[in-house]
Motif scaffolding. Structure first.
Motif, short mmCIF file in Angstrom:
data_model
loop_
_atom_site.label_atom_id
_atom_site.label_comp_id
_atom_site.label_asym_id
_atom_site.label_seq_id
_atom_site.Cartn_x
_atom_site.Cartn_y
_atom_site.Cartn_z
N SER A 96 24.16 -67.83 15.60
CA SER A 96 23.62 -68.79 16.56
C SER A 96 24.75 -69.60 17.19
O SER A 96 24.72 -69.91 18.38
CB SER A 96 22.60 -69.71 15.90
OG SER A 96 21.55 -68.94 15.36
N ASP B 117 17.50 -64.82 20.00
CA ASP B 117 18.00 -65.03 18.64
C ASP B 117 16.93 -64.52 17.69
O ASP B 117 15.74 -64.53 18.01
CB ASP B 117 18.30 -66.52 18.42
CG ASP B 117 19.27 -66.76 17.26
OD1 ASP B 117 19.72 -65.77 16.64
OD2 ASP B 117 19.58 -67.93 16.97
N GLU B 118 17.33 -64.07 16.51
CA GLU B 118 16.40 -63.51 15.53
C GLU B 118 15.56 -62.40 16.17
O GLU B 118 14.33 -62.38 16.08
CB GLU B 118 15.45 -64.59 14.96
CG GLU B 118 16.14 -65.85 14.49
CD GLU B 118 16.92 -65.67 13.19
OE1 GLU B 118 16.85 -64.57 12.61
OE2 GLU B 118 17.60 -66.60 12.78
MG LIG Z 1 20.84 -68.51 13.55
#
Ligand SMILES: [Mg+2]
Ligand SMILES: Nc1ncnc2c1ncn2[C@@H]1O[C@H](COP(=O)(O)OP(=O)(O)OP(=O)(O)O)[C@@H](O)[C@H]1O
Length: 491
Positions: free
Chosen positions: A39, A139-140
């Motif tokens: 991140s 993200d993810e």
């Molecule tokens: Mg992260």
């Protein structure tokens, strides 16, 4: 303007650039265990490229909402809108090229997938004339493109997977460049991962992920061990936008932080406290019933958000002159714009900055003051800024006269002309070369001399130097002359 950004440094300390234009064509996959720094890496990339390209962040943790303040991203709280509203917002985002963060932390897993799918599908379906380039950061990503069936209904999984597949496989033509991060390659649908040509691999413990990462980097299996040993914030990069050979990168610093990060250990409460009594005590006021909604500032209603998106100015670009209704009454808005211009003009060395940087700064300041759509394009801004540097006040009749006679003077020359004319109008001493240099934004006395010659040729001024070497400047259109002044700097 360079289309590269520096994401960090290699082991010798040399900067490692990422070519954003190439990235748009070739996409990026980031893998690393929890805490490896994915991140952080995405944040670095987003911050560095915020002024170069439109950005859309699908943010399951709500970490990236902090980009809003310094970079002007519009935050969409996914839990606050219906599916139709999300689609309408996504369509406007394409049209107005707004950078946004879709924060999904207020939603359960299935609703996160549904919301992201609707949002991505609408971005994807934009009409051809709106196929502007944009980075779409997810993200993810394993949440939205899971490799295997999980706890959610088949229908939702299919929708979400289709949206992610379209983004990664067919998004390029439509200007959408997928940048996806995942903790575990093995959990990410293969066809989604396969479409990225750039990789940044961080610390990875499980053999199955390590081997897949090594395969993607074109490394021998026995070399793959080094992926296990990578420190937090260190990645191996490969791909046309990064490097033709695997390169070790330590990701650089970021300007913003994730929301609610807990740094290190926090001291426990003192041992003497009666914890049981604290836990069992009657609440003084009724406690809120827990709910899935995020606590925090209330989400804007979708109409307000649409307006924010409509008035979005891509960083580093010219503003469209906004025809949308503004949040402020017109007068209040005009006063706000003038105040921002005056504030900018009061910054030391502002006249030495390129106009594009000034315009970007101006746009950002307007946004921070919630002035929706300042209504200036870069040309109009240049003129208004010059007037602000000269201290012009259009409401003052004396200034109105000066502005009238300066009507034909070029935007980049009007500020020095106005300060000379103002001095003449008031019979004050002629501004010296140092003052003119500051106003004109030059450190070259020769340029000031040429500027005065230019004004004189154009019949705007008459320069007179007396036998004592003192300069005065007359303004024929005003019938007025400055008081004479000694010239130390003559060039
Ligand atoms: Mg992260
Ligand atoms: N290059 C770096 N420089 C300084 N700090 C870093 C760097 N990379 C990561 N960190 C810090 O390490 C912590 C974990 O990083 P980050 O949240 O990016 O990990 P992650 O891979 O996204 O983890 P998760 O998969 O759990 O979300 C954060 O506090 C972050 O600020």
């Amino acid at each position: 303007m360079s289309a590269s950004v520096i994401i960090g440094s290699d082991p010798s300390g040399a900067p490692v650039p990422v070519d954003i234009e190439e990235l748009l064509a070739t996409r990026l996959l980031v893998q690393g265990n929890s805490g490896s720094g994915k991140s952080h890496l995405l944040r670095r990339l987003l911050e560095e490229s915020a002024s170069l390209v439109q950005q859309v962040v699908i943010d399951p943790e709500g970490d990236f909402v902090t980009l809003a303040e310094p970079f002007g991203h519009v935050v969409i709280d996914g839990s606050a809108y219906s599916g139709d509203e999300i689609a309408r917002l996504a369509a406007r985002i394409r049209k107005h090229r707004a950078s946004v963060v879709l924060a999904l932390d207020g939603l359960e897993l299935e609703a996160q997938m549904r919301c992201a799918a609707q949002f991505l599908a609408t971005l994807f379906d934009a009409p051809r004339e709106e196929w502007y380039p944009a980075l779409v950061v997810v993200d993810e990503a394993q949440i939205f493109a899971p490799a295997a069936a999980g706890d959610v209904s088949d229908e939702v999984r299919r929708l979400s997977l289709a949206a992610m597949t379209n983004l990664m496989c067919r998004g390029r033509k439509r200007g959408l460049a997928g940048i996806i991060a995942t903790q575990r390659l093995a959990k990410l649908a293969k066809n989604v991962a396969a479409e990225a040509s750039n990789f940044l691999m961080g610390r990875t413990f499980l053999d199955i992920d390590m081997v897949r990462a090594a395969d993607l980097l074109g490394m021998e299996r026995r070399q793959a061990e080094q992926i296990r040993d990578l420190a937090r914030g260190h990645f191996l990069g490969l791909g046309p936008a990064i490097s033709r050979r695997p390169v070790a990168v330590k990701i650089g610093d970021v300007r913003t932080r994730a929301r609610n990060v807990i740094q290190g250990l926090t001291p426990l409460p003192a041992a003497g406290q009666d914890m049981e009594a604290l836990l069992l005590a009657e609440p003084a006021v009724p406690e809120p019933v827990p709910c899935a909604m995020p606590l925090g500032p209330e989400a804007a209603d979708s109409g307000e958000l649409l307006e924010q998106i409509a008035s979005y100015v891509p960083a580093g670009e010219e503003a469209e002159v906004s025809t949308e209704p503004s949040l402020f009454a017109a007068q209040e808005q005009a006063a706000g714009v003038s105040a921002v211009l005056a504030e900018l003009a009061a910054e030391p060395d502002c006249t030495f900055q390129p106009v594009a940087a000034l315009f970007q700064d101006f746009t950002l300041r307007c946004r921070m003051k919630r002035i929706a759509g300042h209504g200036l394009d870069v040309t109009a801004f240049r003129r208004r800024f010059a007037l602000a540097v000269a201290g012009a006040d259009e409401a003052d009749p004396d200034w109105a006269e000066l502005l009238r006679i300066a009507g034909d003077v070029q935007d980049d020359l009007v500020a020095p002309f106005l300060v000379i004319a103002r001095a003449a109008q008031r019979g004050e001493p002629c501004p010296d070369d140092a003052e003119l240099s500051r106003i004109y934004g030059t450190s070259s006395p020769g340029r000031i001399r040429r500027l005065l010659e230019h004004f004189e040729k154009a019949g705007l001024i008459v320069v007179r130097t007396d036998f004592g070497g003192r300069r005065s400047i007359g303004i024929p259109a005003l019938g007025a002359t400055t008081a004479p002044v000694d010239q130390d700097v003559t060039g």
